[in-house]
Scaffold this motif. Sequence first.
Motif, short mmCIF file in Angstrom:
data_model
loop_
_atom_site.label_atom_id
_atom_site.label_comp_id
_atom_site.label_asym_id
_atom_site.label_seq_id
_atom_site.Cartn_x
_atom_site.Cartn_y
_atom_site.Cartn_z
N LEU A 46 1.01 -1.14 -0.02
CA LEU A 46 0.00 -0.15 0.01
C LEU A 46 0.83 1.40 -0.01
CD1 LEU A 46 -3.05 0.97 -0.06
CD2 LEU A 46 -2.95 0.84 2.51
N ASP A 47 1.87 1.11 0.82
CA ASP A 47 2.80 2.48 0.87
C ASP A 47 3.61 2.62 -0.50
OD1 ASP A 47 4.38 4.50 2.23
OD2 ASP A 47 6.16 3.07 2.03
N THR A 48 4.06 1.49 -1.10
CA THR A 48 4.81 1.66 -2.41
C THR A 48 3.76 2.13 -3.59
OG1 THR A 48 6.17 -0.13 -1.94
CG2 THR A 48 6.03 0.41 -4.25
N VAL A 49 2.56 1.71 -3.55
CA VAL A 49 1.39 2.31 -4.46
C VAL A 49 1.28 3.80 -4.18
CG1 VAL A 49 -1.17 2.04 -5.21
CG2 VAL A 49 0.40 -0.13 -4.90
N ALA A 50 1.01 3.98 -2.92
CA ALA A 50 0.40 5.38 -2.41
C ALA A 50 1.50 6.55 -2.85
CB ALA A 50 0.40 5.55 -0.83
N ARG A 51 3.05 5.96 -2.84
CA ARG A 51 4.22 6.77 -3.06
C ARG A 51 4.57 6.88 -4.50
NH1 ARG A 51 9.03 5.59 -0.63
NH2 ARG A 51 8.48 3.53 -0.43
N GLY A 81 -10.65 -4.58 1.69
CA GLY A 81 -10.77 -3.68 2.70
C GLY A 81 -10.92 -2.28 2.36
N GLY A 82 -11.04 -1.81 1.20
CA GLY A 82 -11.41 -0.23 0.56
C GLY A 82 -10.08 0.30 0.69
N TRP A 83 -8.73 -0.27 0.59
CA TRP A 83 -7.53 0.39 0.82
C TRP A 83 -6.85 0.50 -0.68
CZ3 TRP A 83 -6.17 1.91 5.17
CH2 TRP A 83 -6.47 1.20 6.30
N LEU A 97 -3.87 -1.24 -13.45
CA LEU A 97 -3.05 -0.45 -12.61
C LEU A 97 -3.66 -0.76 -11.19
CD1 LEU A 97 -2.56 2.70 -14.50
CD2 LEU A 97 -0.84 0.86 -14.34
N ILE A 98 -2.76 -0.61 -10.22
CA ILE A 98 -3.39 -0.46 -8.75
C ILE A 98 -3.17 0.80 -8.09
CG2 ILE A 98 -2.99 -1.54 -6.54
CD1 ILE A 98 -3.69 -3.53 -8.72
N ARG A 99 -4.24 1.30 -7.60
CA ARG A 99 -4.33 2.69 -7.14
C ARG A 99 -4.73 2.76 -5.53
NH1 ARG A 99 -8.18 6.73 -10.14
NH2 ARG A 99 -9.64 5.28 -9.23
N ALA A 100 -4.01 3.50 -4.87
CA ALA A 100 -4.33 3.62 -3.16
C ALA A 100 -5.72 4.57 -3.13
CB ALA A 100 -3.27 4.14 -2.63
N LEU A 101 -6.55 4.16 -2.43
CA LEU A 101 -7.78 4.84 -2.19
C LEU A 101 -7.42 5.91 -1.10
CD1 LEU A 101 -10.42 2.29 -2.66
CD2 LEU A 101 -9.62 3.99 -4.16
N ASP A 103 -9.10 8.07 0.99
CA ASP A 103 -10.01 8.27 1.89
C ASP A 103 -9.46 7.30 3.36
OD1 ASP A 103 -10.74 7.52 -0.55
OD2 ASP A 103 -12.71 6.87 0.23
N ARG A 104 -8.82 6.05 3.09
CA ARG A 104 -8.45 5.56 4.26
C ARG A 104 -6.99 5.65 4.50
NH1 ARG A 104 -10.75 0.30 4.89
NH2 ARG A 104 -10.13 0.49 6.97
N GLY A 105 -6.36 6.55 3.77
CA GLY A 105 -5.01 6.85 4.32
C GLY A 105 -5.07 7.92 5.58
N THR A 106 -6.38 8.64 5.92
CA THR A 106 -6.35 9.36 6.87
C THR A 106 -6.49 8.57 8.32
OG1 THR A 106 -7.77 10.96 5.71
CG2 THR A 106 -7.94 10.97 8.11
N GLU A 107 -6.82 7.36 8.13
CA GLU A 107 -7.05 6.31 9.41
C GLU A 107 -5.32 5.89 9.61
OE1 GLU A 107 -9.15 2.09 10.23
OE2 GLU A 107 -9.62 3.13 8.31
N LEU A 108 -4.61 5.67 8.66
CA LEU A 108 -3.43 5.26 8.71
C LEU A 108 -2.37 6.44 9.49
CD1 LEU A 108 -2.40 2.74 5.63
CD2 LEU A 108 -2.94 2.31 8.06
N ARG A 109 -2.63 7.59 8.89
CA ARG A 109 -1.83 8.76 9.25
C ARG A 109 -2.20 8.95 10.56
NH1 ARG A 109 -2.85 10.25 4.17
NH2 ARG A 109 -4.84 11.53 4.72
N ARG A 110 -3.43 8.72 11.17
CA ARG A 110 -3.43 8.76 12.50
C ARG A 110 -2.82 7.80 13.31
NH1 ARG A 110 -6.87 6.16 15.76
NH2 ARG A 110 -7.72 4.91 14.05
#
Length: 118
Positions: A46-51, A81-83, A97-101, A103-110
């Motif tokens: 997930l981190d790799t895709v987000a970055r 999981g909606g990630w 392609l795989i794309r990070a969603l 909206d769930r990133g806020t949860e991880l940042r918290r």
Amino acid sequence: MVSKRPDPQTVQQIQEGLRDLVWALDGLNQAVGAEVALRPVDLEVLDTVARSGPTPPSQLAEILGIHPATLTGILDRLEEGGWAERIADPSDRRRVLIRALRDRGTELRRLYAPMARH
């Protein structure tokens, strides 16, 4: 200019510090993953895709050194999981392609916020 080589004791201290950091980050990733029902490898994907932005699964497998069949299971979990989501490649609609969603990133940042504050 002559470069000075660090003494062996300094090198050993740096190596030990890096090992301690790796262990601490592994523990943090396990704790965060347990909170959101993700495995550490799921978080890594997930981190790799987000970055890197939308990425083909074959490229993700290569970057992370994960067998493609294993990656498929990880991507299934992230999607369920909606990630993340699988989307058509706009330049070649036969590819995915795989794309990070986001909206769930806020949860991880918290969950990672206490570490960021330190």
